[in-house]
Design a protein around this motif. Structure first.
Motif, PDB file in Angstrom:
ATOM      1  N   ALA A  18       0.959  -1.124  -0.104  1.00 38.76           N
ATOM      2  CA  ALA A  18       0.113   0.065   0.116  1.00 38.76           C
ATOM      3  C   ALA A  18       0.900   1.311   0.003  1.00 38.76           C
ATOM      4  O   ALA A  18       0.724   2.117  -0.848  1.00 38.76           O
ATOM      5  CB  ALA A  18      -0.819   0.208   1.111  1.00 38.76           C
ATOM      6  N   THR A  19       1.982   1.372   0.778  1.00 40.45           N
ATOM      7  CA  THR A  19       2.797   2.294   0.826  1.00 40.45           C
ATOM      8  C   THR A  19       3.431   2.739  -0.531  1.00 40.45           C
ATOM      9  O   THR A  19       3.813   3.872  -0.793  1.00 40.45           O
ATOM     10  CB  THR A  19       3.935   2.058   1.836  1.00 40.45           C
ATOM     11  N   CYS A  20       3.808   1.495  -1.128  1.00 37.13           N
ATOM     12  CA  CYS A  20       4.755   1.698  -2.258  1.00 37.13           C
ATOM     13  C   CYS A  20       3.999   1.754  -3.532  1.00 37.13           C
ATOM     14  O   CYS A  20       4.679   1.388  -4.637  1.00 37.13           O
ATOM     15  CB  CYS A  20       5.882   0.503  -2.219  1.00 37.13           C
ATOM     16  N   ALA A  21       2.667   2.000  -3.598  1.00 36.65           N
ATOM     17  CA  ALA A  21       1.753   1.786  -4.478  1.00 36.65           C
ATOM     18  C   ALA A  21       2.002   2.901  -5.958  1.00 36.65           C
ATOM     19  O   ALA A  21       1.589   2.829  -6.743  1.00 36.65           O
ATOM     20  CB  ALA A  21       0.266   1.655  -4.208  1.00 36.65           C
ATOM     21  N   THR A  22       2.715   3.887  -5.240  1.00 34.99           N
ATOM     22  CA  THR A  22       2.802   5.153  -6.025  1.00 34.99           C
ATOM     23  C   THR A  22       4.340   5.486  -5.646  1.00 34.99           C
ATOM     24  O   THR A  22       4.974   5.108  -4.992  1.00 34.99           O
ATOM     25  CB  THR A  22       2.029   6.313  -5.256  1.00 34.99           C
ATOM     26  N   PRO A  23       4.860   6.347  -6.673  1.00 31.73           N
ATOM     27  CA  PRO A  23       6.257   6.683  -6.586  1.00 31.73           C
ATOM     28  C   PRO A  23       6.578   7.559  -5.330  1.00 31.73           C
ATOM     29  O   PRO A  23       7.609   7.399  -4.888  1.00 31.73           O
ATOM     30  CB  PRO A  23       6.579   7.612  -7.766  1.00 31.73           C
ATOM     31  N   SER A  24       5.686   8.489  -5.068  1.00 28.61           N
ATOM     32  CA  SER A  24       5.976   9.199  -3.693  1.00 28.61           C
ATOM     33  C   SER A  24       5.806   8.425  -2.551  1.00 28.61           C
ATOM     34  O   SER A  24       6.606   8.392  -1.601  1.00 28.61           O
ATOM     35  CB  SER A  24       4.895  10.592  -3.678  1.00 28.61           C
ATOM     36  N   GLY A  25       4.950   7.172  -2.267  1.00 28.59           N
ATOM     37  CA  GLY A  25       4.933   6.226  -1.473  1.00 28.59           C
ATOM     38  C   GLY A  25       5.987   5.420  -1.419  1.00 28.59           C
ATOM     39  O   GLY A  25       6.672   5.201  -0.296  1.00 28.59           O
ATOM     40  N   TYR A  26       6.469   5.086  -2.449  1.00 33.38           N
ATOM     41  CA  TYR A  26       7.804   4.279  -2.557  1.00 33.38           C
ATOM     42  C   TYR A  26       9.083   5.191  -2.010  1.00 33.38           C
ATOM     43  O   TYR A  26       9.823   4.772  -1.459  1.00 33.38           O
ATOM     44  CB  TYR A  26       8.151   3.873  -3.893  1.00 33.38           C
ATOM     45  N   ARG A  27       9.079   6.481  -2.522  1.00 35.06           N
ATOM     46  CA  ARG A  27      10.135   7.297  -1.867  1.00 35.06           C
ATOM     47  C   ARG A  27      10.232   7.431  -0.291  1.00 35.06           C
ATOM     48  O   ARG A  27      11.170   7.292   0.404  1.00 35.06           O
ATOM     49  CB  ARG A  27      10.302   8.784  -2.480  1.00 35.06           C
ATOM     50  N   THR A  28       8.894   7.649   0.079  1.00 26.46           N
ATOM     51  CA  THR A  28       8.815   7.682   1.470  1.00 26.46           C
ATOM     52  C   THR A  28       9.322   6.486   2.344  1.00 26.46           C
ATOM     53  O   THR A  28       9.942   6.439   3.360  1.00 26.46           O
ATOM     54  CB  THR A  28       7.245   7.817   1.922  1.00 26.46           C
ATOM     55  N   TYR A  29       8.706   5.138   1.518  1.00 26.24           N
ATOM     56  CA  TYR A  29       9.436   4.033   2.402  1.00 26.24           C
ATOM     57  C   TYR A  29      10.877   3.850   2.344  1.00 26.24           C
ATOM     58  O   TYR A  29      11.565   3.474   3.321  1.00 26.24           O
ATOM     59  CB  TYR A  29       8.583   2.849   1.329  1.00 26.24           C
ATOM     60  N   LEU A  30      11.522   4.292   1.129  1.00 28.83           N
ATOM     61  CA  LEU A  30      12.979   4.207   0.989  1.00 28.83           C
ATOM     62  C   LEU A  30      13.598   5.159   2.106  1.00 28.83           C
ATOM     63  O   LEU A  30      14.565   4.867   2.709  1.00 28.83           O
ATOM     64  CB  LEU A  30      13.482   4.526  -0.554  1.00 28.83           C
ATOM     65  N   ARG A  31      13.095   6.520   2.289  1.00 32.21           N
ATOM     66  CA  ARG A  31      13.637   7.427   3.042  1.00 32.21           C
ATOM     67  C   ARG A  31      13.636   6.807   4.443  1.00 32.21           C
ATOM     68  O   ARG A  31      14.406   7.025   5.273  1.00 32.21           O
ATOM     69  CB  ARG A  31      13.020   8.693   2.830  1.00 32.21           C
ATOM     70  N   LEU A  32      12.350   6.344   5.027  1.00 30.67           N
ATOM     71  CA  LEU A  32      12.040   5.764   6.267  1.00 30.67           C
ATOM     72  C   LEU A  32      13.056   4.660   6.754  1.00 30.67           C
ATOM     73  O   LEU A  32      13.530   4.567   7.806  1.00 30.67           O
ATOM     74  CB  LEU A  32      10.688   5.293   6.300  1.00 30.67           C
ATOM     75  N   LEU A  33      13.063   3.785   5.656  1.00 29.19           N
ATOM     76  CA  LEU A  33      13.731   2.358   6.223  1.00 29.19           C
ATOM     77  C   LEU A  33      15.306   2.189   5.691  1.00 29.19           C
ATOM     78  O   LEU A  33      15.949   1.394   6.291  1.00 29.19           O
ATOM     79  CB  LEU A  33      13.037   1.214   5.623  1.00 29.19           C
ATOM     80  N   LYS A  34      15.532   2.995   4.778  1.00 32.09           N
ATOM     81  CA  LYS A  34      16.942   2.450   3.881  1.00 32.09           C
ATOM     82  C   LYS A  34      17.815   3.884   4.001  1.00 32.09           C
ATOM     83  O   LYS A  34      17.499   4.808   4.295  1.00 32.09           O
ATOM     84  CB  LYS A  34      16.815   1.777   2.658  1.00 32.09           C
ATOM     85  N   ASN A  35      18.955   3.579   3.144  1.00 33.15           N
ATOM     86  CA  ASN A  35      19.760   4.730   2.830  1.00 33.15           C
ATOM     87  C   ASN A  35      19.601   5.081   1.439  1.00 33.15           C
ATOM     88  O   ASN A  35      20.420   4.395   0.673  1.00 33.15           O
ATOM     89  CB  ASN A  35      21.109   4.612   3.395  1.00 33.15           C
ATOM     90  N   PRO A  36      18.556   5.658   1.028  1.00 33.13           N
ATOM     91  CA  PRO A  36      18.105   5.538  -0.358  1.00 33.13           C
ATOM     92  C   PRO A  36      18.568   6.509  -1.437  1.00 33.13           C
ATOM     93  O   PRO A  36      18.161   6.488  -2.712  1.00 33.13           O
ATOM     94  CB  PRO A  36      16.620   5.464  -0.238  1.00 33.13           C
ATOM     95  N   LYS A  37      19.677   7.402  -1.133  1.00 33.20           N
ATOM     96  CA  LYS A  37      19.822   8.640  -2.127  1.00 33.20           C
ATOM     97  C   LYS A  37      19.679   8.117  -3.736  1.00 33.20           C
ATOM     98  O   LYS A  37      19.242   8.703  -4.405  1.00 33.20           O
ATOM     99  CB  LYS A  37      21.082   9.215  -1.907  1.00 33.20           C
ATOM    100  N   THR A  38      20.672   7.012  -3.920  1.00 30.21           N
ATOM    101  CA  THR A  38      20.937   6.650  -5.235  1.00 30.21           C
ATOM    102  C   THR A  38      19.619   6.003  -5.893  1.00 30.21           C
ATOM    103  O   THR A  38      19.195   6.250  -7.014  1.00 30.21           O
ATOM    104  CB  THR A  38      22.182   5.743  -5.588  1.00 30.21           C
ATOM    105  N   THR A  39      18.965   5.077  -5.011  1.00 27.95           N
ATOM    106  CA  THR A  39      17.805   4.508  -5.496  1.00 27.95           C
ATOM    107  C   THR A  39      16.452   5.680  -5.690  1.00 27.95           C
ATOM    108  O   THR A  39      15.914   5.651  -6.772  1.00 27.95           O
ATOM    109  CB  THR A  39      17.230   3.414  -4.388  1.00 27.95           C
ATOM    110  N   ILE A  40      16.407   6.442  -4.886  1.00 27.91           N
ATOM    111  CA  ILE A  40      15.534   7.913  -5.167  1.00 27.91           C
ATOM    112  C   ILE A  40      15.730   8.554  -6.306  1.00 27.91           C
ATOM    113  O   ILE A  40      15.167   8.952  -7.389  1.00 27.91           O
ATOM    114  CB  ILE A  40      15.251   8.582  -3.842  1.00 27.91           C
ATOM    115  N   ASP A  41      17.027   8.715  -6.612  1.00 26.40           N
ATOM    116  CA  ASP A  41      17.549   9.437  -7.816  1.00 26.40           C
ATOM    117  C   ASP A  41      17.256   8.857  -8.957  1.00 26.40           C
ATOM    118  O   ASP A  41      16.859   9.466  -9.872  1.00 26.40           O
ATOM    119  CB  ASP A  41      18.973   9.789  -7.762  1.00 26.40           C
ATOM    120  N   MET A  42      17.305   7.360  -9.034  1.00 29.52           N
ATOM    121  CA  MET A  42      17.006   6.465 -10.253  1.00 29.52           C
ATOM    122  C   MET A  42      15.490   6.853 -10.500  1.00 29.52           C
ATOM    123  O   MET A  42      14.815   7.032 -11.429  1.00 29.52           O
ATOM    124  CB  MET A  42      17.608   5.272 -10.040  1.00 29.52           C
TER     125      MET A  42
END
Length: 263
Positions: A18-42
């Motif tokens: 449910a969280t990752c169903a949209t790009p903005s939700g996926y970015r939120t998931y990455l920011r909260l749980l991981k170290n995601p700069k490269t992934t978010i940039d892609m």
């Protein structure tokens, strides 16, 4: 009272999907749980339409090797990879980005993913409470079986818009696959040779072997120790799960429509 890992896995999967169903939700998931700069940039580059090719396999299905080949043979291509989320594929297709998807049987993908997380010293998540999940094989198996089913069921529904191929094909026919990628990106791939791919493959596995010396279970090189533990995982955690059979059926259907060397 014993913990119901399947109920916990179902709840965590529902929340994540449910969280990752949209790009903005996926970015939120990455920011909260991981170290995601490269992934978010892609992901942002996909949304902006500045990506040439997207390597979009599920975790532990040949993404790193495919990425290695593309980046070394076509260094000027803008490549997105290792996003491991269905919404990123939707974004890529919306932007007209060619999507290439290696895939493996569930026993290979899921057991490898479990071993990677159970035996790696790397912290994939920020919070200790989340990292503790990776110490419990019952919960890991439930989570990854559900994720595998969700991801590959999505691939099956989108198969006519993707280039699907078994991960083994990357080793059996790398030149053919790379030429298809080149054509999709609008560049010349006629000069590619098997010798080029062999040299890159040797360099790739040399690097992986060095990792495997210190990480025999979580590294990317097959070992007898890893094969034995994978077999135990399949018998103890995968086969008894009610959704594992679904995963095998989905993989078989994907195989029916996958690119082959003879195509």
């Amino acid at each position: 009272m014993p913990i119901n890992y399947r109920l916990m896995g179902a709840a965590l999967t529902i929340v994540k999907q449910a969280t990752c169903a949209t790009p903005s939700g996926y970015r939120t998931y990455l920011r909260l749980l991981k170290n995601p700069k490269t992934t978010i940039d892609m992901l942002q580059a996909l949304q902006n339409g500045t990506i040439d090719i997207f390597a979009a396999g599920f975790s532990r299905e040949g993404n790193t090797y495919l990425t290695w080949l593309i980046q070394n043979i076509f260094p000027n291509l803008s490549l997105a990879h290792h996003l491991h989320n269905t919404v990123s594929i939707k974004v890529a297709l919306k932007q007209g980005v060619p999507v290439f998807v290696p895939f493996r049987k569930p026993v290979d993908s899921i057991s490898s993913l479990m071993l990677k997380n159970m035996h790696s010293d790397k912290n994939y998540y920020r919070f200790k409470s989340v990292r503790k999940i990776h110490n419990n094989p019952s919960l890991l198996a439930d989570l990854y079986i559900r994720e595998y089913r969700h991801y590959h069921q999505f691939l099956l529904g989108m198969k006519d818009s993707l280039t699907l191929f078994k991960s083994e094909s990357l080793f059996e026919a790398p030149v053919e696959i790379l030429r298809i990628i080149a054509a999709a990106a609008g560049i010349d791939g006629s000069y590619l040779s098997l010798d080029q791919c062999k040299d890159l493959t040797n360099a790739y596995f040399s690097k992986k072997r060095k990792q495997g010396l210190s990480r025999p279970l979580s590294g990317g090189i097959p070992t007898k120790e890893k094969a034995d533990e994978k077999k135990e995982i399949e018998e103890r955690y995968l086969k008894p799960h009610p959704f594992y059979c679904d995963c095998c059926k989905i993989a078989a259907k994907l195989d029916e429509g996958a690119w082959r060397v003879s195509d």
